[in-house]
Design a protein around this motif. Sequence first.
Motif, PDB file in Angstrom:
ATOM      1  N   ALA A 129       0.830  -1.206   0.000  1.00 51.96           N
ATOM      2  CA  ALA A 129       0.000   0.000   0.000  1.00 51.96           C
ATOM      3  C   ALA A 129       0.862   1.253   0.000  1.00 51.96           C
ATOM      4  O   ALA A 129       0.570   2.214  -0.719  1.00 51.96           O
ATOM      5  CB  ALA A 129      -0.938   0.000   1.202  1.00 51.96           C
ATOM      6  N   ASN A 130       1.941   1.244   0.782  1.00 52.13           N
ATOM      7  CA  ASN A 130       2.856   2.389   0.800  1.00 52.13           C
ATOM      8  C   ASN A 130       3.504   2.600  -0.564  1.00 52.13           C
ATOM      9  O   ASN A 130       3.631   3.731  -1.029  1.00 52.13           O
ATOM     10  CB  ASN A 130       3.932   2.204   1.870  1.00 52.13           C
ATOM     11  CG  ASN A 130       3.379   2.328   3.264  1.00 52.13           C
ATOM     12  OD1 ASN A 130       2.313   2.905   3.473  1.00 52.13           O
ATOM     13  ND2 ASN A 130       4.084   1.782   4.233  1.00 52.13           N
ATOM     14  N   LEU A 131       3.909   1.508  -1.194  1.00 52.73           N
ATOM     15  CA  LEU A 131       4.512   1.597  -2.524  1.00 52.73           C
ATOM     16  C   LEU A 131       3.506   2.129  -3.539  1.00 52.73           C
ATOM     17  O   LEU A 131       3.844   2.999  -4.355  1.00 52.73           O
ATOM     18  CB  LEU A 131       5.024   0.219  -2.954  1.00 52.73           C
ATOM     19  CG  LEU A 131       5.671   0.146  -4.325  1.00 52.73           C
ATOM     20  CD1 LEU A 131       6.922   1.006  -4.372  1.00 52.73           C
ATOM     21  CD2 LEU A 131       6.016  -1.297  -4.656  1.00 52.73           C
ATOM     22  N   LEU A 132       2.291   1.650  -3.476  1.00 54.58           N
ATOM     23  CA  LEU A 132       1.255   2.117  -4.389  1.00 54.58           C
ATOM     24  C   LEU A 132       0.972   3.601  -4.178  1.00 54.58           C
ATOM     25  O   LEU A 132       0.866   4.370  -5.142  1.00 54.58           O
ATOM     26  CB  LEU A 132      -0.026   1.302  -4.206  1.00 54.58           C
ATOM     27  CG  LEU A 132      -1.191   1.683  -5.114  1.00 54.58           C
ATOM     28  CD1 LEU A 132      -0.822   1.495  -6.584  1.00 54.58           C
ATOM     29  CD2 LEU A 132      -2.416   0.867  -4.759  1.00 54.58           C
ATOM     30  N   ASN A 133       0.866   4.039  -2.925  1.00 57.59           N
ATOM     31  CA  ASN A 133       0.618   5.457  -2.646  1.00 57.59           C
ATOM     32  C   ASN A 133       1.759   6.333  -3.140  1.00 57.59           C
ATOM     33  O   ASN A 133       1.526   7.414  -3.693  1.00 57.59           O
ATOM     34  CB  ASN A 133       0.398   5.673  -1.147  1.00 57.59           C
ATOM     35  CG  ASN A 133      -0.937   5.162  -0.685  1.00 57.59           C
ATOM     36  OD1 ASN A 133      -1.875   5.053  -1.468  1.00 57.59           O
ATOM     37  ND2 ASN A 133      -1.032   4.813   0.584  1.00 57.59           N
ATOM     38  N   ALA A 134       2.995   5.896  -2.964  1.00 56.76           N
ATOM     39  CA  ALA A 134       4.148   6.666  -3.440  1.00 56.76           C
ATOM     40  C   ALA A 134       4.153   6.745  -4.966  1.00 56.76           C
ATOM     41  O   ALA A 134       4.450   7.797  -5.545  1.00 56.76           O
ATOM     42  CB  ALA A 134       5.443   6.035  -2.934  1.00 56.76           C
ATOM     43  N   THR A 135       3.798   5.647  -5.620  1.00 60.38           N
ATOM     44  CA  THR A 135       3.745   5.629  -7.078  1.00 60.38           C
ATOM     45  C   THR A 135       2.663   6.563  -7.594  1.00 60.38           C
ATOM     46  O   THR A 135       2.877   7.307  -8.558  1.00 60.38           O
ATOM     47  CB  THR A 135       3.496   4.190  -7.588  1.00 60.38           C
ATOM     48  OG1 THR A 135       4.532   3.354  -7.088  1.00 60.38           O
ATOM     49  CG2 THR A 135       3.460   4.129  -9.095  1.00 60.38           C
ATOM     50  N   ILE A 136       1.512   6.563  -6.962  1.00 63.66           N
ATOM     51  CA  ILE A 136       0.417   7.452  -7.363  1.00 63.66           C
ATOM     52  C   ILE A 136       0.825   8.906  -7.172  1.00 63.66           C
ATOM     53  O   ILE A 136       0.568   9.751  -8.040  1.00 63.66           O
ATOM     54  CB  ILE A 136      -0.868   7.118  -6.579  1.00 63.66           C
ATOM     55  CG1 ILE A 136      -1.429   5.776  -7.037  1.00 63.66           C
ATOM     56  CG2 ILE A 136      -1.905   8.220  -6.726  1.00 63.66           C
ATOM     57  CD1 ILE A 136      -2.543   5.231  -6.164  1.00 63.66           C
ATOM     58  N   ALA A 137       1.485   9.222  -6.061  1.00 62.72           N
ATOM     59  CA  ALA A 137       1.923  10.595  -5.803  1.00 62.72           C
ATOM     60  C   ALA A 137       2.931  11.039  -6.863  1.00 62.72           C
ATOM     61  O   ALA A 137       2.857  12.174  -7.363  1.00 62.72           O
ATOM     62  CB  ALA A 137       2.528  10.703  -4.412  1.00 62.72           C
ATOM     63  N   ARG A 138       3.886  10.166  -7.222  1.00 64.02           N
ATOM     64  CA  ARG A 138       4.856  10.516  -8.266  1.00 64.02           C
ATOM     65  C   ARG A 138       4.172  10.733  -9.606  1.00 64.02           C
ATOM     66  O   ARG A 138       4.500  11.660 -10.342  1.00 64.02           O
ATOM     67  CB  ARG A 138       5.913   9.418  -8.395  1.00 64.02           C
ATOM     68  CG  ARG A 138       7.029   9.519  -7.394  1.00 64.02           C
ATOM     69  CD  ARG A 138       8.205   8.623  -7.758  1.00 64.02           C
ATOM     70  NE  ARG A 138       7.844   7.242  -7.961  1.00 64.02           N
ATOM     71  CZ  ARG A 138       7.768   6.330  -7.000  1.00 64.02           C
ATOM     72  NH1 ARG A 138       8.032   6.649  -5.761  1.00 64.02           N
ATOM     73  NH2 ARG A 138       7.425   5.085  -7.279  1.00 64.02           N
ATOM     74  N   TYR A 139       3.205   9.876  -9.925  1.00 64.98           N
ATOM     75  CA  TYR A 139       2.475  10.018 -11.189  1.00 64.98           C
ATOM     76  C   TYR A 139       1.708  11.337 -11.228  1.00 64.98           C
ATOM     77  O   TYR A 139       1.705  12.023 -12.249  1.00 64.98           O
ATOM     78  CB  TYR A 139       1.517   8.839 -11.375  1.00 64.98           C
ATOM     79  CG  TYR A 139       0.611   9.023 -12.567  1.00 64.98           C
ATOM     80  CD1 TYR A 139       1.095   8.833 -13.857  1.00 64.98           C
ATOM     81  CD2 TYR A 139      -0.712   9.416 -12.411  1.00 64.98           C
ATOM     82  CE1 TYR A 139       0.284   9.028 -14.955  1.00 64.98           C
ATOM     83  CE2 TYR A 139      -1.529   9.613 -13.501  1.00 64.98           C
ATOM     84  CZ  TYR A 139      -1.039   9.422 -14.774  1.00 64.98           C
ATOM     85  OH  TYR A 139      -1.834   9.630 -15.849  1.00 64.98           O
TER      86      TYR A 139
END
Length: 79
Positions: free
Chosen positions: A24-34
């Motif tokens: 979940a943390n990885l997904l949230n970080a990826t969404i924020a970068r996108y």
Amino acid sequence: RYMAYYNNITTNDDFISRILGAAANLLNATIARYEKHRIYHKTLRELTVLSSRELADLGLHRTEVKRIAWEAAYGTPTS
């Protein structure tokens, strides 16, 4: 005599919750970068289509467009 024992046993539930939390943390970080990437490109696109006169009316020069787009997405760089 009595001896005390301590067993630190990790259950499968703990392991799974840690894995899911990390995912979940990885997904949230990826969404924020996108999202930041998307904001940068959208701002860049919107500013590059303006004429030099329109940019001047905004108090900008064409050479500042990339920096302005970067700051809009990622904030002011710290130095």
